[in-house]
Motif scaffolding. Structure first.
Motif, short mmCIF file in Angstrom:
data_model
loop_
_atom_site.label_atom_id
_atom_site.label_comp_id
_atom_site.label_asym_id
_atom_site.label_seq_id
_atom_site.Cartn_x
_atom_site.Cartn_y
_atom_site.Cartn_z
N SER A 136 -8.10 3.77 -2.02
CA SER A 136 -9.62 4.11 -2.47
C SER A 136 -10.16 2.48 -2.72
O SER A 136 -9.64 1.60 -3.11
CB SER A 136 -9.36 4.96 -3.83
N PHE A 186 -2.78 4.64 4.60
CA PHE A 186 -2.18 4.96 2.94
C PHE A 186 -3.38 5.37 2.08
O PHE A 186 -3.24 5.53 0.93
CB PHE A 186 -1.67 3.86 2.59
N GLY A 187 -4.67 5.61 2.62
CA GLY A 187 -5.69 6.28 1.73
C GLY A 187 -6.10 5.47 0.55
O GLY A 187 -6.25 6.14 -0.46
N SER A 220 -3.64 10.30 11.40
CA SER A 220 -4.42 10.82 12.49
C SER A 220 -4.90 9.54 13.37
O SER A 220 -5.30 8.90 13.22
CB SER A 220 -5.72 11.47 11.65
N SER A 272 0.60 4.08 -2.89
CA SER A 272 0.00 5.42 -2.38
C SER A 272 0.80 6.78 -2.42
O SER A 272 2.03 6.42 -2.15
CB SER A 272 -0.66 5.30 -0.83
N ASP A 273 0.19 7.95 -2.44
CA ASP A 273 0.87 8.99 -2.57
C ASP A 273 0.21 10.03 -1.39
O ASP A 273 0.54 10.97 -1.40
CB ASP A 273 0.76 9.93 -3.79
N GLU A 274 -0.27 9.36 -0.46
CA GLU A 274 -0.49 10.17 0.86
C GLU A 274 -0.60 9.30 1.96
O GLU A 274 -0.24 8.11 1.96
CB GLU A 274 -2.08 10.49 0.50
N LEU A 275 -0.61 10.18 3.26
CA LEU A 275 -0.33 9.42 4.31
C LEU A 275 -1.21 10.12 5.46
O LEU A 275 -1.10 11.23 5.62
CB LEU A 275 1.12 9.42 4.78
N ASN A 276 -1.90 9.16 6.13
CA ASN A 276 -2.82 9.90 7.16
C ASN A 276 -2.83 9.27 8.32
O ASN A 276 -2.90 8.13 8.61
CB ASN A 276 -4.35 9.80 6.72
N TYR A 315 0.62 -1.24 -0.13
CA TYR A 315 0.01 0.14 0.10
C TYR A 315 1.05 1.29 -0.03
O TYR A 315 0.48 2.26 -0.45
CB TYR A 315 -0.76 0.02 1.20
#
Length: 270
Positions: free
Chosen positions: A213, A210-211, A108, A102-106, A98
């Motif tokens: 979809s 890793f957001g 939270s 992925s090009d994002e990291l969340n 993942y």
């Protein structure tokens, strides 16, 4: 006859919790708890799970009393750490995959707690232990009918992840299969929620961090990495069996279980 009566009681209580208890929750509780935890869901989510399904868990404990506290709902503490380590190993290739996709990291913390930790714990406790586990282990239902009831309901709870009719049906189908797989892990790992719970938590966490979809359906590349976690979990269970753990799900238990002493209580983790 007593098994049939208890099975009907558990199913009826689950239906009551799943559909009727929601009417008693009320907007007042939602607003108060949401304000209290600053809309993070940290307090709201476990409070709602406990309110809605508390009667089911209590009923399972009362109707199926065991020698060890909470054993009837899969909370025997044995194996907690071992199963966590095994789940980390099983889910690591998926998380790495993942990360590449992925090009994002969340990161939270509230999102991880509510979407992964709470979901993994409460859904395994409710659907695998208090519903499926009771029907299969204590009411002597076969694995297939017990798993179908809990897994289909579990799958329907994810219908919102579809963007249209087709994707909604696919989401239900995939999560129904996932629910059956979790049920199998629950049985083969000592009738405790720990291994399916940790797998559920780490897979959800990787998906959210890793957001990824596509909801429950996912995409081809993501599903290939998800499959590594599933395959490794099966390999892990087979390793336990080779080391002496009795296989729990056999052909004789698929549709009906009628003999006393049919189930073992502990997985061999040594």
């Amino acid at each position: 006859m007593k098994y049939t009566i208890k099975a009907l009681a558990i199913i009826s209580i689950f239906v009551f919790c799943h559909y009727v208890m929601r009417q008693f929750w009320g907007e007042g509780w939602s607003s108060w708890l949401s304000e209290l935890d600053n809309l993070t869901g940290i307090l709201f989510t476990p409070a709602k799970y406990t309110f809605l399904y508390g009667p089911l868990v209590i009923a399972a404990i009362i109707l199926f009393k065991q020698s060890k506290p909470f054993e009837s709902i899969g909370l025997n503490s044995s194996g907690f750490i071992n199963y966590a380590l095994a789940a980390i190993i099983c889910c690591t290739p998926m998380a790495i995959g993942y990360g590449f996709l992925s090009d994002e990291l969340n990161l939270s913390i509230p999102a991880i707690i509510t979407g992964s930790v709470y979901a993994g714990f409460f859904e395994e406790l409710i659907f695998r232990a208090a519903l499926f586990g009771v029907l299969f282990k204590y009411c002597r239902w076969g694995f297939v009918p017990a798993a179908l009831i809990s897994s289909v309901i579990f799958g329907l709870g994810h219908i919102y992840q579809g963007n249209d009719a087709i994707s909604a049906l696919m989401a239900v189908a995939i999560t129904t299969v996932a629910g059956t797989w979790f049920a199998w892990l629950y049985c083969e790992c000592g009738y405790r929620i720990w291994f399916p719970m940790w797998m559920h938590i780490f897979m959800n966490a990787a998906y959210g961090i890793f957001g990824m979809s596509g909801g429950a359906v996912g995409d081809l590349q993501g599903n290939l990495f998800k499959a590594t976690a599933i395959v490794l979990s099966i390999v892990y269970v087979e390793m336990l069996i080779r080391r002496g753990k009795q296989r729990e799900i056999t052909l004789s238990k698929l549709f009906q279980c009628t003999k006393n002493g049919l189930y073992t209580q502990q997985a061999n983790l040594n």
